[in-house]
Design a protein around this motif. Sequence first.
Motif, PDB file in Angstrom:
ATOM      1  N   TYR A 251      60.508  61.579 -22.019  1.00  0.00           N
ATOM      2  CA  TYR A 251      61.917  61.792 -22.044  1.00  0.00           C
ATOM      3  C   TYR A 251      62.829  61.327 -20.811  1.00  0.00           C
ATOM      4  CZ  TYR A 251      61.708  65.728 -18.816  1.00  0.00           C
ATOM      5  OH  TYR A 251      61.404  66.481 -17.662  1.00  0.00           O
TER       6      TYR A 251
ATOM      7  N   SER B 182      57.564  65.015 -27.492  1.00  0.00           N
ATOM      8  CA  SER B 182      58.562  64.529 -27.955  1.00  0.00           C
ATOM      9  C   SER B 182      57.786  63.547 -29.093  1.00  0.00           C
ATOM     10  CB  SER B 182      59.344  63.686 -27.007  1.00  0.00           C
ATOM     11  OG  SER B 182      58.552  62.716 -26.203  1.00  0.00           O
TER      12      SER B 182
ATOM     13  N   CYS C  18      61.878  67.545 -24.056  1.00  0.00           N
ATOM     14  CA  CYS C  18      60.617  67.690 -25.104  1.00  0.00           C
ATOM     15  C   CYS C  18      60.550  69.134 -25.758  1.00  0.00           C
ATOM     16  CB  CYS C  18      59.261  67.693 -24.068  1.00  0.00           C
ATOM     17  SG  CYS C  18      59.175  66.100 -23.230  1.00  0.00           S
TER      18      CYS C  18
ATOM     19  N   SER D  56      64.005  60.010 -26.488  1.00  0.00           N
ATOM     20  CA  SER D  56      64.195  61.725 -26.477  1.00  0.00           C
ATOM     21  C   SER D  56      64.635  62.001 -24.934  1.00  0.00           C
ATOM     22  CB  SER D  56      62.794  62.415 -26.629  1.00  0.00           C
ATOM     23  OG  SER D  56      62.369  62.126 -27.986  1.00  0.00           O
TER      24      SER D  56
ATOM     25  N   CYS E 130      56.084  64.292 -20.970  1.00  0.00           N
ATOM     26  CA  CYS E 130      56.216  65.767 -21.371  1.00  0.00           C
ATOM     27  C   CYS E 130      55.044  66.517 -20.832  1.00  0.00           C
ATOM     28  CB  CYS E 130      56.171  66.018 -22.994  1.00  0.00           C
ATOM     29  SG  CYS E 130      57.565  65.241 -23.949  1.00  0.00           S
TER      30      CYS E 130
END
Length: 1008
Positions: A108, A278, A286, A283, A272
């Motif tokens: 992310y 994710s 998470c 993203s 993550c």
Amino acid sequence: MQIANIQPESQTHRSQSWFIAGTALLLFLRQAFGAKGPHPCTETDYYYEYTECDSTGSRWRVAIPQSHGSCIGLPEPVRGTECTFSCEAGEFLEMSAQECTQCAAGTYSLGSGIRFDDWETIPTGFSSLATYLDNGPHGDDSTACNSSSWFPQGSYLESNRDECTVSLIYAVHLKKPGSVSFDYQYPDGNLFFVFFVQNDQCQEMDQTADKKWLKLTSHGEWAKHTVNLNSGTNILYWRTAGVLMGAKVVKPVLLKNVHIEGVAYASECFPCKPGTFSQTPGSSSCQPCPRDTHSGHGASSCTPCNTTTLYAPEGSAECKARPPCSKKDYFQIHTPCDLEGKTQVTYRWVEPQICLVGVPGAETLPPSGDREACPPCNPGFYNNDTATCSPCPPGTFSDGVKACESCPAGTEPAVGYQYKWWNVLPASMKTSCFNVGNSKCDGMNGWEVAGDHIRSGAGGSDNDYLILNLHVPGFKPPTSGTEFGRISFEFEMVCSADCELYFMMDVNRKSTRVVASWEGSKVRQSYTHIMTKNASMSYTWAFQRTNQASDVRQNVNNVARIYSISVSNAVDGVSSKCRACALLSQPSGSLCVPCPPGHYIHTHTSQCTECPSNTHLTSHSTLGPEACKPCGPSSKSNKEHSMCYSDCVFSYSENNVSLSFDYSSLGSVGTLMNGPSFTSKGTKYYHIFNISLCGGEGRRAVCTDNVTDLSSADSQKDTGEPANAVETLVCQSTIIPSSGQGFHTALSSQSISLADTFLGATVALTLDGVKARPDLFPQTTNKVPDVNFFYRSLEVTSSCDKGRNVVVTLRCNPDRSTQGELTVPSQCPAGTCDGCTFHFLWESLGACPQCTSTDYHQIEGACKGGLQDTLYVWTEPKRCVGGVSLPAMKTWPCESMDFLVKMGATIGAFTAALLFSITCYFWKKNKRLEFKYSKLVMSSNKECELPGADSCAVMEGEENEGEMEDEVVYSKKTSLIRKLKAIASRGNRRSYENVQLNSSQSNGLVWG
């Protein structure tokens, strides 16, 4: 010649030999070491970075080798993106193409920000700095705070719990203006919590108080705080410092989800953390793995656990083995009433059930209890032969057993709540469970009904907050004075750990504060809180078995029980009884009307009647004049008869001596700061007391908390005053000096009310059960008696079951100023010796009685010029103030001293002349007798005989001779002195013969 020719040839040959050897050596070295020399650079040998921005806002992208000198041929620098360029959330800046690219699944990105939500350890860049206070007696103990720090707890950070000042510090350089936000819990006002920002010059950024000082939060509630940041270097400080004034341990501050915006670009995506995933590219965050699943680092999905033998809480990084079931894994409940009006005790597994039943050593659920008759409905409800209790219609009442009835004429329902039977949770109440570190108890009931009481539930772990909430939308007009209503509940606690029960109040859903709390086991007892303002109220009971982080249930037998809860005068309440009401003034009127403030309901006429002067109304539920209670000595009631107060005037008479006092010169509020005092670790603090002595209800003491519970502008606008201010008759605040806590201003906190009711003023030592302690303030003279002002607080506390009391002793002291000085007993420097009754001495010239004519005397001056002055002076030492003034000097006519002296001299001279005249008179008489005697002697000599010895009488004719002689001698009219001189000279000219007087009794001789 040959030698000359040979020599050059020899040198040439030698030079050629050296060249050949050098060339061979170079070839050998190149062959031996050529494989380890620099090679052309590939993408794995370097990474890209941007240079610092120049004055035009431009920058260059340059390649930085992973290892210096490892390769040759680095890409040339190229012009980079603008300094303010940033990617969206879920993207990162791919430096090769200098374009934004979506993050892959399992990662992310925040775009132009960074987030810290993994607190298994303190992240890189954060530091925790602990310092000891330097203002206490232990200030030189530099090792006292070595163990104090912010502690990572997995999903959040936890602050220190001691008195050390601990700072969590993070420095970030922003390419553009940004912000920082974070979630926090701040439940305990005994711990100061401040957030501020400094620049690279260690200068603190300008921040308002509501941005710097964090607001208190409800137990279990997370609050979000956001502060704007400037471009450039920003050093973030989260600072805490505890103040322990007793054995109670403070609750720590919790911190999580620190998010910083303004970093300008993210050059990579973050994987993550374990337990999260994710699933889709791009993203920005998470998600935690669902229950009974797990994930590793950088996961794009979660892996299910084998639920037959394994389980995993939400957000788990691995699966755990299911343990055998034990007694800690189930709890009992009372079933709702069925159609037959029966209920029974049953047992249920704690959900979600993680234990195994069919394994050796596992416990099974106990069998359900016998079906029993359901308890009756709560007062104000009826069941109408059904299994459900329903509220009585408006205007009716019920005791919970009988059917609802209408109130008789002249009465009205006394509305409110009265819960004492707990078969089902009332509609106005709700329960929940909350844990700051996990979600194990989300969805669980925090409290369970149990017939004659409601008890705390099992929860998911020991540090869960088990919540019970009651909502009251408002109250009807006050039933007595300023009392809109009151809430009372009866409870008990059974604890083997450091459990605690909190009773909290939320006003208009804006600010929640802890009203009272209890720790450890408590016998069955009652608590009452009075509402003095009409508002929408939310009352919360929160029970916690321990405040230490825990993931399991170890103390399931620690329980809190509430037996009854009652709320009076609630607008949507029901009625269990009727009360008398006031009727319309018309003879035919039968409609109840509310009485104005300060009026009671007359027993016979049912009319509103105003309370007599100097009385206060206690309750409309009491009929007749008994509802109006007289104010205490030397106090009077306000116009609404809602309270009694002192008008600053006091009178006292004893032994035909009357004293009048006027305390208005002392000021409306007296202030005392005593100390310093020190906590067990050396924190210096002061107690400041504000006392409203007299002057009416408008003159009240205010104690302000400038640190905790900072109210919003809307809250201040609604109430007209800050929510963190305590306004009462006597209040106390704790002051922490600015020098010792690492803060730049003095801290005022823990403001409490010590007294809100004035009982009266008297010279007696006891009033309404409150006792003065003259031994605490010895008096050197008793010419003027001490006057004691007695106060009481209507709110009870866990340590003072009858409330707090205050005694202010006023003492006349001519050596003090008019406003004087407040002191506390030397034996009890905190102002109280037992924690419940506070004693203060107010010595002042203004506390002296009013002056009267007996306080001065007159002095008469000398009489000058026939006038005399009379002066008037105070009798020393002067022990009065004000009152009568000294009379002006008076002048009286008088007789001067010169006249008296003259009169005395005249009388003296006259007396001396009189005495002298008398002396002269007798002296003259003596001379006359002497003359007559001499003449007699002479006549005797001529006749040759002497008269008889006893014949001395004056012969006939002699008197005339004497007169003649006198006439001869004093024929001339002369002065008295000249007469005396003449007699003396005449006596000298005469000669007398001395003859012997013959006598038969004496033969003595007489010589002349």
